[in-house]
Structures are given as C-alpha cells and as structure tokens.
Design a protein around this motif. Structure first.
Motif, PDB file in Angstrom:
ATOM      1  N   PRO A  90       0.804  -1.228   0.000  1.00 26.83           N
ATOM      2  CA  PRO A  90       0.000   0.000   0.000  1.00 26.83           C
ATOM      3  C   PRO A  90       0.838   1.280   0.000  1.00 26.83           C
ATOM      4  CG  PRO A  90      -0.952  -1.594   1.503  1.00 26.83           C
ATOM      5  CD  PRO A  90       0.372  -2.158   1.040  1.00 26.83           C
ATOM      6  N   SER A  91       2.056   1.218   0.517  1.00 26.10           N
ATOM      7  CA  SER A  91       2.895   2.423   0.520  1.00 26.10           C
ATOM      8  C   SER A  91       3.377   2.794  -0.882  1.00 26.10           C
ATOM      9  CB  SER A  91       4.099   2.227   1.442  1.00 26.10           C
ATOM     10  OG  SER A  91       4.929   1.204   0.943  1.00 26.10           O
ATOM     11  N   GLN A  92       3.303   1.866  -1.833  1.00 24.08           N
ATOM     12  CA  GLN A  92       3.701   2.158  -3.209  1.00 24.08           C
ATOM     13  C   GLN A  92       2.549   2.714  -4.038  1.00 24.08           C
ATOM     14  OE1 GLN A  92       5.143  -1.938  -3.716  1.00 24.08           O
ATOM     15  NE2 GLN A  92       7.076  -1.049  -4.430  1.00 24.08           N
ATOM     16  N   VAL A  93       1.357   2.735  -3.480  1.00 21.25           N
ATOM     17  CA  VAL A  93       0.163   3.174  -4.194  1.00 21.25           C
ATOM     18  C   VAL A  93      -0.303   4.502  -3.611  1.00 21.25           C
ATOM     19  CG1 VAL A  93      -2.211   2.578  -4.802  1.00 21.25           C
ATOM     20  CG2 VAL A  93      -0.489   0.782  -4.613  1.00 21.25           C
ATOM     21  N   THR A  94      -0.609   5.458  -4.496  1.00 18.32           N
ATOM     22  CA  THR A  94      -1.139   6.750  -4.074  1.00 18.32           C
ATOM     23  C   THR A  94      -2.544   6.907  -4.633  1.00 18.32           C
ATOM     24  OG1 THR A  94       1.084   7.689  -4.162  1.00 18.32           O
ATOM     25  CG2 THR A  94      -0.743   9.248  -4.079  1.00 18.32           C
ATOM     26  N   VAL A  95      -3.485   7.259  -3.773  1.00 15.61           N
ATOM     27  CA  VAL A  95      -4.881   7.468  -4.165  1.00 15.61           C
ATOM     28  C   VAL A  95      -5.218   8.921  -3.872  1.00 15.61           C
ATOM     29  CG1 VAL A  95      -7.276   6.787  -3.770  1.00 15.61           C
ATOM     30  CG2 VAL A  95      -5.443   5.075  -3.619  1.00 15.61           C
ATOM     31  N   GLU A  96      -5.657   9.649  -4.905  1.00 15.73           N
ATOM     32  CA  GLU A  96      -5.960  11.070  -4.732  1.00 15.73           C
ATOM     33  C   GLU A  96      -7.290  11.414  -5.382  1.00 15.73           C
ATOM     34  OE1 GLU A  96      -1.784  13.333  -4.923  1.00 15.73           O
ATOM     35  OE2 GLU A  96      -2.191  12.062  -6.662  1.00 15.73           O
ATOM     36  N   ILE A  97      -7.968  12.365  -4.777  1.00 20.73           N
ATOM     37  CA  ILE A  97      -9.225  12.905  -5.288  1.00 20.73           C
ATOM     38  C   ILE A  97      -8.971  14.371  -5.610  1.00 20.73           C
ATOM     39  CG2 ILE A  97     -11.689  13.230  -4.818  1.00 20.73           C
ATOM     40  CD1 ILE A  97     -10.771  10.297  -4.617  1.00 20.73           C
ATOM     41  N   GLN A  98      -9.541  14.850  -6.730  1.00 22.15           N
ATOM     42  CA  GLN A  98      -9.315  16.249  -7.081  1.00 22.15           C
ATOM     43  C   GLN A  98      -9.952  17.177  -6.054  1.00 22.15           C
ATOM     44  OE1 GLN A  98     -10.195  17.500 -11.067  1.00 22.15           O
ATOM     45  NE2 GLN A  98     -10.129  19.642 -10.517  1.00 22.15           N
ATOM     46  N   ASP A  99      -9.261  18.268  -5.774  1.00 25.87           N
ATOM     47  CA  ASP A  99      -9.772  19.300  -4.878  1.00 25.87           C
ATOM     48  C   ASP A  99     -10.973  19.957  -5.563  1.00 25.87           C
ATOM     49  OD1 ASP A  99     -10.276  21.474  -3.269  1.00 25.87           O
ATOM     50  OD2 ASP A  99      -8.163  21.967  -2.988  1.00 25.87           O
ATOM     51  N   PRO A 100     -12.161  19.954  -4.930  1.00 25.09           N
ATOM     52  CA  PRO A 100     -13.362  20.496  -5.592  1.00 25.09           C
ATOM     53  C   PRO A 100     -13.283  21.996  -5.847  1.00 25.09           C
ATOM     54  CG  PRO A 100     -13.888  19.672  -3.390  1.00 25.09           C
ATOM     55  CD  PRO A 100     -12.456  19.378  -3.644  1.00 25.09           C
ATOM     56  N   THR A 101     -12.378  22.696  -5.180  1.00 26.86           N
ATOM     57  CA  THR A 101     -12.282  24.147  -5.401  1.00 26.86           C
ATOM     58  C   THR A 101     -11.415  24.492  -6.607  1.00 26.86           C
ATOM     59  OG1 THR A 101     -10.364  24.327  -3.929  1.00 26.86           O
ATOM     60  CG2 THR A 101     -12.558  24.589  -2.939  1.00 26.86           C
ATOM     61  N   LYS A 102     -10.749  23.507  -7.194  1.00 27.00           N
ATOM     62  CA  LYS A 102      -9.880  23.741  -8.348  1.00 27.00           C
ATOM     63  C   LYS A 102     -10.380  22.901  -9.514  1.00 27.00           C
ATOM     64  CE  LYS A 102      -6.029  24.775  -5.422  1.00 27.00           C
ATOM     65  NZ  LYS A 102      -4.912  24.246  -4.699  1.00 27.00           N
ATOM     66  N   ALA A 103     -10.349  23.467 -10.701  1.00 25.71           N
ATOM     67  CA  ALA A 103     -10.886  22.771 -11.864  1.00 25.71           C
ATOM     68  C   ALA A 103      -9.761  22.276 -12.778  1.00 25.71           C
ATOM     69  CB  ALA A 103     -11.793  23.713 -12.645  1.00 25.71           C
ATOM     70  N   GLY A 130     -18.464  13.187  -9.667  1.00 23.18           N
ATOM     71  CA  GLY A 130     -18.153  13.929 -10.884  1.00 23.18           C
ATOM     72  C   GLY A 130     -16.736  14.473 -10.946  1.00 23.18           C
ATOM     73  N   LEU A 131     -15.969  14.320  -9.888  1.00 23.82           N
ATOM     74  CA  LEU A 131     -14.582  14.806  -9.874  1.00 23.82           C
ATOM     75  C   LEU A 131     -13.622  13.661 -10.218  1.00 23.82           C
ATOM     76  CD1 LEU A 131     -14.588  16.984  -6.625  1.00 23.82           C
ATOM     77  CD2 LEU A 131     -14.622  17.768  -8.994  1.00 23.82           C
ATOM     78  N   PRO A 132     -12.477  14.020 -10.742  1.00 24.76           N
ATOM     79  CA  PRO A 132     -11.499  12.968 -11.055  1.00 24.76           C
ATOM     80  C   PRO A 132     -10.868  12.362  -9.799  1.00 24.76           C
ATOM     81  CG  PRO A 132     -11.036  14.984 -12.284  1.00 24.76           C
ATOM     82  CD  PRO A 132     -12.079  15.315 -11.277  1.00 24.76           C
ATOM     83  N   ALA A 133     -10.611  11.088  -9.879  1.00 24.31           N
ATOM     84  CA  ALA A 133      -9.849  10.366  -8.860  1.00 24.31           C
ATOM     85  C   ALA A 133      -8.643   9.758  -9.570  1.00 24.31           C
ATOM     86  CB  ALA A 133     -10.697   9.286  -8.214  1.00 24.31           C
ATOM     87  N   ARG A 134      -7.518   9.760  -8.879  1.00 24.15           N
ATOM     88  CA  ARG A 134      -6.276   9.304  -9.503  1.00 24.15           C
ATOM     89  C   ARG A 134      -5.627   8.232  -8.632  1.00 24.15           C
ATOM     90  NH1 ARG A 134      -1.803  13.846 -10.666  1.00 24.15           N
ATOM     91  NH2 ARG A 134      -1.820  14.051  -8.400  1.00 24.15           N
ATOM     92  N   VAL A 135      -5.201   7.149  -9.270  1.00 27.91           N
ATOM     93  CA  VAL A 135      -4.443   6.092  -8.597  1.00 27.91           C
ATOM     94  C   VAL A 135      -3.091   5.999  -9.288  1.00 27.91           C
ATOM     95  CG1 VAL A 135      -4.326   3.639  -8.039  1.00 27.91           C
ATOM     96  CG2 VAL A 135      -6.508   4.822  -7.937  1.00 27.91           C
ATOM     97  N   SER A 136      -2.032   6.086  -8.491  1.00 29.48           N
ATOM     98  CA  SER A 136      -0.673   5.983  -9.026  1.00 29.48           C
ATOM     99  C   SER A 136       0.058   4.874  -8.295  1.00 29.48           C
ATOM    100  CB  SER A 136       0.089   7.291  -8.817  1.00 29.48           C
ATOM    101  OG  SER A 136      -0.584   8.359  -9.405  1.00 29.48           O
TER     102      SER A 136
END
Length: 164
Positions: A90-103, A130-136
C-alpha cells in the motif's frame, strides 16, 4: 634462415585449425548478454503490464466505490488480485481525489486519500461525485543487464477516472 622463417609464417597463415574456437570465444559472450537483456526486458514489460492492469482495475474500483465504507480496501485488493506476484505494498500506491475548489486537474486534495483512514477516505470520495480520482503506483524493479538509459525501472503508472 629467412626462407625457413617465410615457410613457417606461410604455414601458420594457411593453418585455420582453432579459428572456430577463437571466433566462438568472441561471439558467445555477446550472444549470452543480448539474450539475457532480451529476457530481462521481457520480464520488465510483463511487470509493467501487470501493474497497468492492476492500476486500471483499482481506479475503476475507486470511482464506483462512492458510498462504501472501504474504498482503499478495494484499491489494495485490485493490486493483490492483478499483480499478486509483484508484492505491491500500500505504501507504493497513491490514491488522490481532485480538490473540488480547483478545476481541470489543477489540484489534488491533500493529504492523499491513501494516507487517511478508510472512513476519512470514504468521506472524501462521498463528496467527490463527478470529480477525477487518480491512482498511481511507483514500483521499484531492478534490471541487471540492461543499461540504465534503456531501463524501464522504476515503473510509474497513473490512471484517472471520474467518481460516479
């Protein structure tokens, strides 16, 4: 004396016995190194394919997991299913959600979802419709025979999807 030396030199020049073993000692190491490099490159491509599939599946699981209590478990399970032989932690995986205040992918929420608890991450995803989610994933593989400039390592893959 000179004629004798010319005969000896002429005889040695015309004698081809042993030339095959000399050529083989020059060529076989090159063939072995090329074969080892091709094998190593193939293994690295296989690892890249596994990680790409796992990242794709994990982002798909993440974007459909809005409303569930364990979104990070879904992401980690995707890596355990698709890339189980690689031992991705799990430490090699990054999960992020876009900040809703920034487009337009301008900013991602901090801290990253994977550094939070399951409940906090689920709360971030619940508000992210409706916002992007990113997995790296950042996987540190090693290549022994391939030069560094031609190496695939480390493997870094990022996939993005819209939270449903």
């Amino acid at each position: 004396m000179a004629a004798r030396k010319r005969r000896i030199v002429g005889r040695l020049r015309d004698d081809t016995r042993g030339s095959v073993i000399i050529e083989a000692t020059l060529v076989i190491p090159l063939i072995v190194i090329i074969f080892a490099g091709m094998t190593e490159w193939g293994l690295a491509m296989y690892q890249y394919h596994l990680l790409s599939t796992a990242t794709s599946e994990s982002v798909r699981q993440l974007i459909v997991s809005r409303g569930t209590a364990t979104p990070l478990t879904y992401v980690n399970n995707a890596f355990n299913t698709w890339a189980s032989t690689l031992g991705v932690t799990p430490s090699q995986v990054t999960v992020e959600i876009q900040d809703p205040t920034k487009a337009n992918f301008a900013g991602w929420q901090t801290p990253a979802c994977n550094t939070l608890t399951e409940a906090q991450c689920a709360a971030q995803i619940a508000k992210a419709a409706g916002l992007p989610a990113r997995v790296s994933v950042n996987y540190a593989c090693t290549m022994q025979f391939t030069p560094q400039f031609a190496s695939l390592c480390p493997i870094k893959i990022t996939m993005v999807g819209l939270v449903e």
